[in-house]
Design a protein around this motif. Structure first.
Motif, PDB file in Angstrom:
ATOM      1  N   GLU A  48     -76.248  12.702 -31.044  1.00 40.31           N
ATOM      2  CA  GLU A  48     -77.630  13.007 -30.703  1.00 40.31           C
ATOM      3  C   GLU A  48     -78.595  12.057 -31.407  1.00 40.31           C
ATOM      4  OE1 GLU A  48     -78.243  16.974 -31.949  1.00 40.31           O
ATOM      5  OE2 GLU A  48     -76.772  17.837 -30.576  1.00 40.31           O
ATOM      6  N   LEU A  49     -79.774  11.965 -30.842  1.00 43.10           N
ATOM      7  CA  LEU A  49     -80.876  11.223 -31.431  1.00 43.10           C
ATOM      8  C   LEU A  49     -82.106  12.108 -31.372  1.00 43.10           C
ATOM      9  CD1 LEU A  49     -82.375   8.620 -32.392  1.00 43.10           C
ATOM     10  CD2 LEU A  49     -82.569   7.992 -29.969  1.00 43.10           C
ATOM     11  N   LEU A  50     -82.734  12.344 -32.524  1.00 40.55           N
ATOM     12  CA  LEU A  50     -83.926  13.180 -32.578  1.00 40.55           C
ATOM     13  C   LEU A  50     -85.146  12.296 -32.842  1.00 40.55           C
ATOM     14  CD1 LEU A  50     -85.205  15.984 -32.507  1.00 40.55           C
ATOM     15  CD2 LEU A  50     -84.756  16.174 -34.961  1.00 40.55           C
ATOM     16  N   VAL A  51     -86.034  12.257 -31.863  1.00 36.00           N
ATOM     17  CA  VAL A  51     -87.248  11.452 -31.945  1.00 36.00           C
ATOM     18  C   VAL A  51     -88.448  12.384 -31.966  1.00 36.00           C
ATOM     19  CG1 VAL A  51     -88.622   9.635 -30.845  1.00 36.00           C
ATOM     20  CG2 VAL A  51     -86.124   9.623 -30.615  1.00 36.00           C
ATOM     21  N   VAL A  52     -89.360  12.184 -32.906  1.00 30.88           N
ATOM     22  CA  VAL A  52     -90.605  12.943 -32.901  1.00 30.88           C
ATOM     23  C   VAL A  52     -91.718  12.014 -32.452  1.00 30.88           C
ATOM     24  CG1 VAL A  52     -91.150  12.554 -35.353  1.00 30.88           C
ATOM     25  CG2 VAL A  52     -92.149  14.483 -34.158  1.00 30.88           C
ATOM     26  N   LEU A  53     -92.510  12.505 -31.498  1.00 31.48           N
ATOM     27  CA  LEU A  53     -93.602  11.727 -30.937  1.00 31.48           C
ATOM     28  C   LEU A  53     -94.905  12.490 -31.090  1.00 31.48           C
ATOM     29  CD1 LEU A  53     -91.170  11.674 -28.272  1.00 31.48           C
ATOM     30  CD2 LEU A  53     -92.248   9.442 -28.409  1.00 31.48           C
TER      31      LEU A  53
ATOM     32  N   ASP B 115     -99.752  20.988 -42.925  1.00 36.41           N
ATOM     33  CA  ASP B 115     -98.548  21.770 -42.687  1.00 36.41           C
ATOM     34  C   ASP B 115     -97.474  20.992 -41.938  1.00 36.41           C
ATOM     35  OD1 ASP B 115     -99.841  23.877 -43.902  1.00 36.41           O
ATOM     36  OD2 ASP B 115    -100.432  24.849 -42.026  1.00 36.41           O
ATOM     37  N   ALA B 116     -97.836  19.892 -41.301  1.00 37.68           N
ATOM     38  CA  ALA B 116     -96.844  19.105 -40.560  1.00 37.68           C
ATOM     39  C   ALA B 116     -95.818  18.469 -41.488  1.00 37.68           C
ATOM     40  CB  ALA B 116     -97.541  18.024 -39.730  1.00 37.68           C
ATOM     41  N   LEU B 117     -96.178  18.197 -42.743  1.00 39.31           N
ATOM     42  CA  LEU B 117     -95.241  17.558 -43.659  1.00 39.31           C
ATOM     43  C   LEU B 117     -94.012  18.420 -43.909  1.00 39.31           C
ATOM     44  CD1 LEU B 117     -97.502  15.867 -46.371  1.00 39.31           C
ATOM     45  CD2 LEU B 117     -96.225  14.774 -44.515  1.00 39.31           C
ATOM     46  N   ALA B 118     -94.211  19.718 -44.072  1.00 43.66           N
ATOM     47  CA  ALA B 118     -93.074  20.610 -44.321  1.00 43.66           C
ATOM     48  C   ALA B 118     -92.150  20.649 -43.109  1.00 43.66           C
ATOM     49  CB  ALA B 118     -93.572  22.010 -44.671  1.00 43.66           C
ATOM     50  N   GLU B 119     -92.713  20.650 -41.925  1.00 42.49           N
ATOM     51  CA  GLU B 119     -91.893  20.693 -40.711  1.00 42.49           C
ATOM     52  C   GLU B 119     -91.107  19.399 -40.531  1.00 42.49           C
ATOM     53  OE1 GLU B 119     -90.217  22.411 -37.332  1.00 42.49           O
ATOM     54  OE2 GLU B 119     -91.312  23.255 -39.027  1.00 42.49           O
TER      55      GLU B 119
ATOM     56  N   TYR C  24     -93.946  16.498 -30.895  1.00 47.60           N
ATOM     57  CA  TYR C  24     -92.950  16.698 -29.849  1.00 47.60           C
ATOM     58  C   TYR C  24     -91.604  16.195 -30.371  1.00 47.60           C
ATOM     59  CZ  TYR C  24     -97.127  17.075 -26.903  1.00 47.60           C
ATOM     60  OH  TYR C  24     -98.346  17.437 -26.373  1.00 47.60           O
ATOM     61  N   PHE C  25     -90.672  17.112 -30.573  1.00 54.51           N
ATOM     62  CA  PHE C  25     -89.353  16.779 -31.091  1.00 54.51           C
ATOM     63  C   PHE C  25     -88.380  16.693 -29.910  1.00 54.51           C
ATOM     64  CE2 PHE C  25     -91.604  18.722 -34.590  1.00 54.51           C
ATOM     65  CZ  PHE C  25     -91.229  17.965 -35.697  1.00 54.51           C
ATOM     66  N   ALA C  26     -88.041  15.476 -29.498  1.00 58.74           N
ATOM     67  CA  ALA C  26     -87.160  15.253 -28.350  1.00 58.74           C
ATOM     68  C   ALA C  26     -85.757  14.918 -28.844  1.00 58.74           C
ATOM     69  CB  ALA C  26     -87.697  14.116 -27.486  1.00 58.74           C
ATOM     70  N   ARG C  27     -84.799  15.760 -28.473  1.00 55.22           N
ATOM     71  CA  ARG C  27     -83.405  15.529 -28.832  1.00 55.22           C
ATOM     72  C   ARG C  27     -82.682  14.953 -27.623  1.00 55.22           C
ATOM     73  NH1 ARG C  27     -79.102  19.357 -29.957  1.00 55.22           N
ATOM     74  NH2 ARG C  27     -80.545  21.030 -29.404  1.00 55.22           N
ATOM     75  N   LEU C  28     -82.154  13.743 -27.801  1.00 51.28           N
ATOM     76  CA  LEU C  28     -81.533  13.006 -26.706  1.00 51.28           C
ATOM     77  C   LEU C  28     -80.054  12.797 -26.970  1.00 51.28           C
ATOM     78  CD1 LEU C  28     -84.156  10.098 -26.452  1.00 51.28           C
ATOM     79  CD2 LEU C  28     -84.275  12.336 -25.318  1.00 51.28           C
ATOM     80  N   ALA C  29     -79.280  12.698 -25.904  1.00 47.57           N
ATOM     81  CA  ALA C  29     -77.882  12.297 -26.031  1.00 47.57           C
ATOM     82  C   ALA C  29     -77.829  10.803 -26.276  1.00 47.57           C
ATOM     83  CB  ALA C  29     -77.117  12.648 -24.764  1.00 47.57           C
ATOM     84  N   ARG C  30     -77.113  10.386 -27.309  1.00 50.67           N
ATOM     85  CA  ARG C  30     -77.025   8.963 -27.634  1.00 50.67           C
ATOM     86  C   ARG C  30     -76.384   8.155 -26.505  1.00 50.67           C
ATOM     87  NH1 ARG C  30     -77.061   7.351 -33.156  1.00 50.67           N
ATOM     88  NH2 ARG C  30     -76.447   5.307 -32.359  1.00 50.67           N
ATOM     89  N   GLN C  31     -75.422   8.741 -25.823  1.00 52.03           N
ATOM     90  CA  GLN C  31     -74.649   7.991 -24.836  1.00 52.03           C
ATOM     91  C   GLN C  31     -75.476   7.600 -23.618  1.00 52.03           C
ATOM     92  OE1 GLN C  31     -71.199  10.027 -23.345  1.00 52.03           O
ATOM     93  NE2 GLN C  31     -70.360   8.189 -22.385  1.00 52.03           N
TER      94      GLN C  31
ATOM     95  N   ARG D 186     -88.269  19.459 -42.950  1.00 50.04           N
ATOM     96  CA  ARG D 186     -87.234  20.416 -42.562  1.00 50.04           C
ATOM     97  C   ARG D 186     -86.363  19.889 -41.427  1.00 50.04           C
ATOM     98  NH1 ARG D 186     -86.082  24.486 -39.018  1.00 50.04           N
ATOM     99  NH2 ARG D 186     -87.874  23.993 -37.688  1.00 50.04           N
ATOM    100  N   VAL D 187     -87.001  19.296 -40.431  1.00 48.63           N
ATOM    101  CA  VAL D 187     -86.283  18.870 -39.231  1.00 48.63           C
ATOM    102  C   VAL D 187     -85.621  17.506 -39.415  1.00 48.63           C
ATOM    103  CG1 VAL D 187     -86.550  18.376 -36.774  1.00 48.63           C
ATOM    104  CG2 VAL D 187     -87.797  20.276 -37.789  1.00 48.63           C
ATOM    105  N   ARG D 188     -86.250  16.623 -40.170  1.00 48.00           N
ATOM    106  CA  ARG D 188     -85.726  15.286 -40.478  1.00 48.00           C
ATOM    107  C   ARG D 188     -85.358  14.490 -39.225  1.00 48.00           C
ATOM    108  NH1 ARG D 188     -81.412  15.176 -45.124  1.00 48.00           N
ATOM    109  NH2 ARG D 188     -80.202  16.339 -43.576  1.00 48.00           N
ATOM    110  N   PRO D 189     -86.350  14.155 -38.391  1.00 44.67           N
ATOM    111  CA  PRO D 189     -86.071  13.366 -37.186  1.00 44.67           C
ATOM    112  C   PRO D 189     -85.578  11.967 -37.534  1.00 44.67           C
ATOM    113  CG  PRO D 189     -88.429  13.597 -37.541  1.00 44.67           C
ATOM    114  CD  PRO D 189     -87.776  14.492 -38.524  1.00 44.67           C
ATOM    115  N   ASP D 190     -84.848  11.362 -36.598  1.00 45.51           N
ATOM    116  CA  ASP D 190     -84.321  10.009 -36.807  1.00 45.51           C
ATOM    117  C   ASP D 190     -85.404   8.950 -36.708  1.00 45.51           C
ATOM    118  OD1 ASP D 190     -81.417  10.639 -36.956  1.00 45.51           O
ATOM    119  OD2 ASP D 190     -81.775  11.380 -34.929  1.00 45.51           O
TER     120      ASP D 190
END
Length: 378
Positions: free
Chosen positions: A12-17, A73-77, A312-319, A80-84
């Motif tokens: 997976e790839l987690l991108v925050v936009l 408050d966005a810093l804590a989120e 916006y936390f978008a989780r994508l399939a790497r493949q 916590r989530v640690r997007p790529d």
């Protein structure tokens, strides 16, 4: 549709936009170091007036604010989530240049000493294809590019010439492959025609919303893309305060997806969020809205408001880049700080995204961790 149960975490790839991050003018004046407050707007001639209006509306700031304050408050989120990868549209020149672009009514700038606020949120890439990055001329753009490069922040959508402006921000991914961020703006978003980057001069990457331009952009992306790469196409398009997604935006975004050029379309310009579409498994964020601005004392435009923004936390399939999950986390900007929104703000945003999403085949599901998860038709 949700494929997440069939994909392991390392695939997976987690991108925050986020949409517009506008840290100039009043916000810049709240920091210990800031630019000179002179403005050249028709009605406001001193950037401190925007700071005064915000404090009048919601109470005093602990001046000077630090770089953590704005993210609130966005810093804590984010921790916590640690997007790529973390991507925003930076709609502010970072410069001490003092000559505004002639004939332009609004000019944003932030002092270079405050570039650290991007590091506080771990921003990896800033989109610069927008209608404020050259508010302080080509000198201001050059300094913006240099300051961001010095801070280790990648950029897309503006550069020293057309090749640089059209080139992607390249973010290496763990385990191989890259995330490429391409960015462009349309004239409809307020970008002056003479801001266009040329073969010999600095500027912004401009695009027109027609099939020919979409195909040319897709071909440019194909020329950079390698096996294993994923692609975000970031577009600053359309007028402010729009009530619905323009048909031309839908056609352009879908054509990029159909061509296999975009895994995510990241749209912005309107000051409020717009509904989301998932086309052939790829998310199209037509308008991410403002995340940070200095509009607190101005108020809403009818039923549309600019004090509620989202991550916006978008989780994508790497493949294959297919969307596995999209989580939308709302924030309200008060006293120049992102805070957890009240029921009135979340209710407004939920109605806006739900009502507009019906036409696009999407809806919202409440998430126990806060915000919503997108549901879409397969």
């Amino acid at each position: 549709m949700d494929r997440s149960a069939t994909v392991s975490a390392h695939d997976e790839l987690l991108v925050v936009l986020a949409g517009d991050v506008m840290t100039g003018r009043g916000i810049d004046q709240a920091f210990a170091r800031h630019d000179s407050p002179e403005l050249y707007e028709p009605w406001v001639r001193d950037a401190r007036e925007y700071l005064r209006l915000a404090e009048e509306a919601n109470g005093p700031l602990p001046r000077p604010i630090d770089h953590d304050w704005v993210w609130g408050d966005a810093l804590a989120e984010l921790a916590r989530v640690r997007p790529d990868v973390r991507i925003v549209n930076l709609e502010t020149a970072i410069t001490t240049a003092d000559r505004p672009w002639p004939g332009k009514g609004i000019h944003y700038r932030m002092h270079p000493a405050n570039v650290g606020l991007l590091a506080r949120a771990g921003i990896d890439a800033c989109v610069l294809a927008n209608n404020h990055v050259m508010d302080w001329g080509r000198e201001g753009l050059s300094e913006t590019l240099a300051v961001l490069a010095g801070a280790g922040v990648r950029t897309a959508g503006a550069g020293a010439d057309a090749d640089a402006a059209n080139a992607p921000a390249v973010h290496p991914l763990p385990g191989g492959g890259r995330l490429l961020v391409f960015a462009a703006a349309t004239r409809s978003s307020g970008v002056p025609a003479d801001w266009a980057a040329t073969a010999a001069g600095p500027g912004v990457a401009l695009v027109t919303l027609d099939d020919r331009s979409a195909d040319a952009l897709a071909a440019r992306i194909a020329g950079h893309r390698r096996a294993g790469d994923r692609v975000v196409v970031s577009l600053h398009w359309g007028e402010n305060w729009v009530a619905r997604v323009p048909d031309a935006h839908r056609a352009f975004a879908r054509r990029l997806v159909d061509a296999g050029a975009a895994d995510v379309v990241h749209g912005h310009s309107s000051h409020h969020p717009l509904p989301i579409e998932v086309h052939r498994g790829k998310p199209i964020l037509y308008g991410c809205g403002d995340l940070i601005n200095d509009y607190e004392g101005i108020g809403p435009r009818g039923e549309l408001r600019s004090d509620v923004g989202c991550l916006y936390f978008a989780r994508l399939a790497r493949q294959d880049g297919m969307l596995l999950d999209l989580r939308i986390v709302p924030y309200r900007l008060r006293r120049f700080r992102l805070s957890t929104p009240d029921a009135d703000a979340t209710g407004w945003l939920e109605r806006l995204l739900t009502d507009g999403g019906r036409e696009l085949g999407t809806s919202l599901l409440r998430d126990p961790d806060g915000g919503w998860r997108l549901a879409w038709q397969s």
